[in-house]
Design a protein around this motif. Structure first.
Motif, PDB file in Angstrom:
ATOM      1  N   LEU A  90       0.823  -1.204   0.000  1.00  0.00           N
ATOM      2  CA  LEU A  90       0.000   0.000   0.000  1.00  0.00           C
ATOM      3  C   LEU A  90       0.863   1.263   0.000  1.00  0.00           C
ATOM      4  O   LEU A  90       0.624   2.194  -0.783  1.00  0.00           O
ATOM      5  CB  LEU A  90      -0.926  -0.012   1.218  1.00  0.00           C
ATOM      6  N   ILE A  91       1.885   1.272   0.856  1.00  0.00           N
ATOM      7  CA  ILE A  91       2.680   2.492   1.014  1.00  0.00           C
ATOM      8  C   ILE A  91       3.666   2.683  -0.134  1.00  0.00           C
ATOM      9  O   ILE A  91       3.690   3.730  -0.800  1.00  0.00           O
ATOM     10  CB  ILE A  91       3.425   2.466   2.362  1.00  0.00           C
ATOM     11  N   PHE A  92       4.497   1.660  -0.375  1.00  0.00           N
ATOM     12  CA  PHE A  92       5.570   1.816  -1.356  1.00  0.00           C
ATOM     13  C   PHE A  92       5.121   1.497  -2.783  1.00  0.00           C
ATOM     14  O   PHE A  92       5.580   2.131  -3.726  1.00  0.00           O
ATOM     15  CB  PHE A  92       6.760   0.923  -0.981  1.00  0.00           C
ATOM     16  N   GLY A  93       4.239   0.510  -2.911  1.00  0.00           N
ATOM     17  CA  GLY A  93       3.845   0.105  -4.252  1.00  0.00           C
ATOM     18  C   GLY A  93       2.771   0.971  -4.870  1.00  0.00           C
ATOM     19  O   GLY A  93       2.741   1.158  -6.088  1.00  0.00           O
ATOM     20  N   ILE A  94       1.880   1.508  -4.045  1.00  0.00           N
ATOM     21  CA  ILE A  94       0.732   2.270  -4.566  1.00  0.00           C
ATOM     22  C   ILE A  94       0.881   3.764  -4.277  1.00  0.00           C
ATOM     23  O   ILE A  94       0.887   4.594  -5.192  1.00  0.00           O
ATOM     24  CB  ILE A  94      -0.581   1.728  -3.979  1.00  0.00           C
ATOM     25  N   LEU A  95       1.041   4.128  -3.009  1.00  0.00           N
ATOM     26  CA  LEU A  95       1.061   5.547  -2.651  1.00  0.00           C
ATOM     27  C   LEU A  95       2.343   6.251  -3.103  1.00  0.00           C
ATOM     28  O   LEU A  95       2.298   7.364  -3.628  1.00  0.00           O
ATOM     29  CB  LEU A  95       0.871   5.708  -1.142  1.00  0.00           C
ATOM     30  N   LEU A  96       3.501   5.631  -2.895  1.00  0.00           N
ATOM     31  CA  LEU A  96       4.773   6.268  -3.229  1.00  0.00           C
ATOM     32  C   LEU A  96       5.301   5.892  -4.605  1.00  0.00           C
ATOM     33  O   LEU A  96       6.302   6.454  -5.047  1.00  0.00           O
ATOM     34  CB  LEU A  96       5.821   5.919  -2.157  1.00  0.00           C
ATOM     35  N   GLY A  97       4.660   4.941  -5.257  1.00  0.00           N
ATOM     36  CA  GLY A  97       5.095   4.555  -6.596  1.00  0.00           C
ATOM     37  C   GLY A  97       6.516   4.015  -6.652  1.00  0.00           C
ATOM     38  O   GLY A  97       7.292   4.351  -7.554  1.00  0.00           O
ATOM     39  N   GLY A  98       6.861   3.166  -5.703  1.00  0.00           N
ATOM     40  CA  GLY A  98       8.215   2.633  -5.649  1.00  0.00           C
ATOM     41  C   GLY A  98       8.392   1.305  -6.353  1.00  0.00           C
ATOM     42  O   GLY A  98       9.310   0.544  -6.015  1.00  0.00           O
ATOM     43  N   ARG A  99       7.563   1.027  -7.334  1.00  0.00           N
ATOM     44  CA  ARG A  99       7.644  -0.281  -8.008  1.00  0.00           C
ATOM     45  C   ARG A  99       8.781  -0.346  -9.017  1.00  0.00           C
ATOM     46  O   ARG A  99       9.110  -1.427  -9.504  1.00  0.00           O
ATOM     47  CB  ARG A  99       6.317  -0.583  -8.703  1.00  0.00           C
ATOM     48  N   GLY A 100       9.356   0.785  -9.370  1.00  0.00           N
ATOM     49  CA  GLY A 100      10.469   0.761 -10.308  1.00  0.00           C
ATOM     50  C   GLY A 100      10.077   0.307 -11.697  1.00  0.00           C
ATOM     51  O   GLY A 100      10.839  -0.393 -12.366  1.00  0.00           O
ATOM     52  N   GLY A 101       8.897   0.678 -12.148  1.00  0.00           N
ATOM     53  CA  GLY A 101       8.471   0.303 -13.489  1.00  0.00           C
ATOM     54  C   GLY A 101       7.857  -1.075 -13.599  1.00  0.00           C
ATOM     55  O   GLY A 101       7.414  -1.474 -14.679  1.00  0.00           O
ATOM     56  N   MET A 102       7.796  -1.814 -12.514  1.00  0.00           N
ATOM     57  CA  MET A 102       7.194  -3.145 -12.553  1.00  0.00           C
ATOM     58  C   MET A 102       5.682  -3.031 -12.437  1.00  0.00           C
ATOM     59  O   MET A 102       5.166  -2.174 -11.716  1.00  0.00           O
ATOM     60  CB  MET A 102       7.728  -4.004 -11.401  1.00  0.00           C
ATOM     61  N   ASP A 103       4.980  -3.907 -13.161  1.00  0.00           N
ATOM     62  CA  ASP A 103       3.528  -3.955 -12.974  1.00  0.00           C
ATOM     63  C   ASP A 103       3.223  -4.835 -11.763  1.00  0.00           C
ATOM     64  O   ASP A 103       4.092  -5.527 -11.223  1.00  0.00           O
ATOM     65  CB  ASP A 103       2.830  -4.470 -14.232  1.00  0.00           C
ATOM     66  N   MET A 104       1.976  -4.796 -11.336  1.00  0.00           N
ATOM     67  CA  MET A 104       1.608  -5.500 -10.105  1.00  0.00           C
ATOM     68  C   MET A 104       1.879  -7.007 -10.139  1.00  0.00           C
ATOM     69  O   MET A 104       2.327  -7.577  -9.143  1.00  0.00           O
ATOM     70  CB  MET A 104       0.144  -5.227  -9.758  1.00  0.00           C
ATOM     71  N   SER A 229      18.395  -2.574   1.333  1.00  0.00           N
ATOM     72  CA  SER A 229      18.732  -3.853   0.699  1.00  0.00           C
ATOM     73  C   SER A 229      17.780  -4.267  -0.414  1.00  0.00           C
ATOM     74  O   SER A 229      17.825  -5.408  -0.863  1.00  0.00           O
ATOM     75  CB  SER A 229      18.772  -4.957   1.769  1.00  0.00           C
ATOM     76  N   GLY A 230      16.899  -3.373  -0.854  1.00  0.00           N
ATOM     77  CA  GLY A 230      16.018  -3.729  -1.949  1.00  0.00           C
ATOM     78  C   GLY A 230      14.913  -4.682  -1.573  1.00  0.00           C
ATOM     79  O   GLY A 230      14.418  -5.428  -2.419  1.00  0.00           O
ATOM     80  N   VAL A 231      14.510  -4.670  -0.306  1.00  0.00           N
ATOM     81  CA  VAL A 231      13.410  -5.534   0.117  1.00  0.00           C
ATOM     82  C   VAL A 231      12.095  -5.042  -0.460  1.00  0.00           C
ATOM     83  O   VAL A 231      11.266  -5.836  -0.930  1.00  0.00           O
ATOM     84  CB  VAL A 231      13.329  -5.586   1.661  1.00  0.00           C
ATOM     85  N   LEU A 232      11.896  -3.735  -0.448  1.00  0.00           N
ATOM     86  CA  LEU A 232      10.604  -3.146  -0.791  1.00  0.00           C
ATOM     87  C   LEU A 232      10.562  -2.549  -2.188  1.00  0.00           C
ATOM     88  O   LEU A 232       9.474  -2.327  -2.726  1.00  0.00           O
ATOM     89  CB  LEU A 232      10.246  -2.055   0.225  1.00  0.00           C
ATOM     90  N   PHE A 233      11.707  -2.280  -2.773  1.00  0.00           N
ATOM     91  CA  PHE A 233      11.745  -1.632  -4.090  1.00  0.00           C
ATOM     92  C   PHE A 233      13.066  -1.996  -4.772  1.00  0.00           C
ATOM     93  O   PHE A 233      14.047  -2.338  -4.101  1.00  0.00           O
ATOM     94  CB  PHE A 233      11.626  -0.105  -3.950  1.00  0.00           C
ATOM     95  N   PRO A 234      13.100  -1.961  -6.099  1.00  0.00           N
ATOM     96  CA  PRO A 234      14.340  -2.277  -6.802  1.00  0.00           C
ATOM     97  C   PRO A 234      15.397  -1.195  -6.602  1.00  0.00           C
ATOM     98  O   PRO A 234      15.170  -0.035  -6.962  1.00  0.00           O
ATOM     99  CB  PRO A 234      13.907  -2.379  -8.270  1.00  0.00           C
ATOM    100  N   ILE A 235      16.528  -1.554  -6.040  1.00  0.00           N
ATOM    101  CA  ILE A 235      17.562  -0.576  -5.704  1.00  0.00           C
ATOM    102  C   ILE A 235      18.062   0.161  -6.942  1.00  0.00           C
ATOM    103  O   ILE A 235      18.215   1.382  -6.944  1.00  0.00           O
ATOM    104  CB  ILE A 235      18.737  -1.265  -4.989  1.00  0.00           C
ATOM    105  N   GLY A 236      18.328  -0.588  -8.010  1.00  0.00           N
ATOM    106  CA  GLY A 236      18.878   0.023  -9.218  1.00  0.00           C
ATOM    107  C   GLY A 236      18.000   1.128  -9.769  1.00  0.00           C
ATOM    108  O   GLY A 236      18.486   2.189 -10.174  1.00  0.00           O
ATOM    109  N   HIS A 237      16.691   0.901  -9.785  1.00  0.00           N
ATOM    110  CA  HIS A 237      15.770   1.894 -10.334  1.00  0.00           C
ATOM    111  C   HIS A 237      15.719   3.143  -9.450  1.00  0.00           C
ATOM    112  O   HIS A 237      15.741   4.272  -9.951  1.00  0.00           O
ATOM    113  CB  HIS A 237      14.371   1.289 -10.451  1.00  0.00           C
ATOM    114  N   ILE A 238      15.686   2.949  -8.145  1.00  0.00           N
ATOM    115  CA  ILE A 238      15.603   4.089  -7.227  1.00  0.00           C
ATOM    116  C   ILE A 238      16.858   4.946  -7.326  1.00  0.00           C
ATOM    117  O   ILE A 238      16.794   6.187  -7.373  1.00  0.00           O
ATOM    118  CB  ILE A 238      15.390   3.605  -5.782  1.00  0.00           C
TER     119      ILE A 238
END
Length: 311
Positions: A90-104, A229-238
């Motif tokens: 909810l927080i990182f994937g939807i509200l903050l848009g931290g998916r790094g270009g990945m779809d759900m 450590s890239g648990v919640l979002f892709p490090i490279g993209h961020i």
């Protein structure tokens, strides 16, 4: 015999056995050893192997007792990290848009894998910190290799992860990532992480025995490790969004927590950036981290063996 002759005979008599020996020399003469003295490293390994049934039984008993007071019992072993993953989604994937270009369909398995594998390391470290202070009565009452405690707690966390792995596989299949031969790589990945976590637990067990307040500090340290450590979002993209040099992302991905998660993700996610092979050096890093952490942690813990429970 005159009184003078008697005094001479008494003064010339040899001293009682051991009268002029130090305590250590006297103990050695009679075959005595220091109680709780540290054995040699090979002897310690043999003692630990001899307690392997105790280690396994102790870990299973602790696992059963952990949620014995909860109505849903051991369901919480899986439900707790799954609820954490839902919050992060909810927080990182939807509200903050931290998916790094990945779809759900890719991001949700990516996130669930990261949360469950990080929880394995997180709980292993915390269990290691508390393993000696939390079982001080057992440590003082019985003579056994103290490394049995942190290792048994890591095995307890592994058993919890086995339940979680079933949920991970259901999530993967539910989002269209079907089994293939690469899924077999999950087994060596988790075994290497088990060895690595055992090494960490042994190090933190010695620190926790010396500094009980460490248990209060570690949640903050581990939370920082999770975000880095890239648990919640892709490090490279961020990091790419911030125009930082590419080597920084490479270094961040090369930390042990990231390495094991990336190996698991690339083995099971069959679409998107995490589909396909991973650089071969990741396996070298995984093996190297596991062996180095366990060997160094085991020796480091063993060196303080005689001091556990003496405070």
């Amino acid at each position: 015999m005159s009184e003078t002759t008697h005094e001479r005979a008494t003064s010339a008599a040899p001293p009682p056995p051991g009268e002029n020996l130090s305590a250590a020399e006297l103990a050695a003469r009679h075959g005595l050893a220091v109680s709780g003295a540290r054995p040699s490293l090979p002897a310690y390994v043999r003692q630990l192997w001899g307690r392997r049934h105790f280690i396994l039984s102790f870990s299973q008993a602790k696992l059963t007792a952990q949620y014995s007071q909860a109505k849903m019992g051991q369901v919480w072993q899986v439900l707790t990290p799954l609820l954490n993953a839902a919050v992060y989604l909810l927080i990182f994937g939807i509200l903050l848009g931290g998916r790094g270009g990945m779809d759900m369909p890719e991001y949700i398995p990516f996130l669930v894998i990261g949360v469950f594998l990080f929880t394995f390391t997180q709980q292993s470290v915390m269990a290691g910190v508390k393993s000696i202070p939390g079982n001080i009565g057992l440590v003082r009452a019985l003579h056994f290799p103290r490394a049995s405690l942190p290792i048994s707690f890591v095995l307890q966390q592994l058993q919890q992860l086995m339940f979680s792995t079933v949920v991970i596989l259901v999530v993967l299949i539910g989002f269209g990532h079907y089994p293939s031969w690469t899924w077999l790589l999950v087994v060596p990945t988790l075994l290497l992480q088990l060895v690595f976590n055992s090494g960490l637990a042994l190090v933190f067990a010695r620190w926790g025995a010396a500094v009980p307040d460490l248990a209060q500090l570690m949640p903050f340290v581990l939370r920082t490790a999770m975000y880095g450590s890239g648990v919640l979002f892709p490090i490279g993209h961020i990091l790419a969004d911030r125009d930082w040099p590419g080597w920084i992302a490479d270094v961040a991905l090369a930390n042990p927590i990231s390495v094991y998660m990336e190996l698991f993700r690339h083995a099971t996610i069959t679409d998107g950036p995490h589909h396909g092979g991973l650089a071969g050096y990741f396996w070298l890093l995984a093996v190297g981290y596991a062996l180095l952490a366990f060997a160094a942690g085991f020796v480091y813990f063993w060196k303080a063996e005689e001091r556990y429970g003496r405070g």
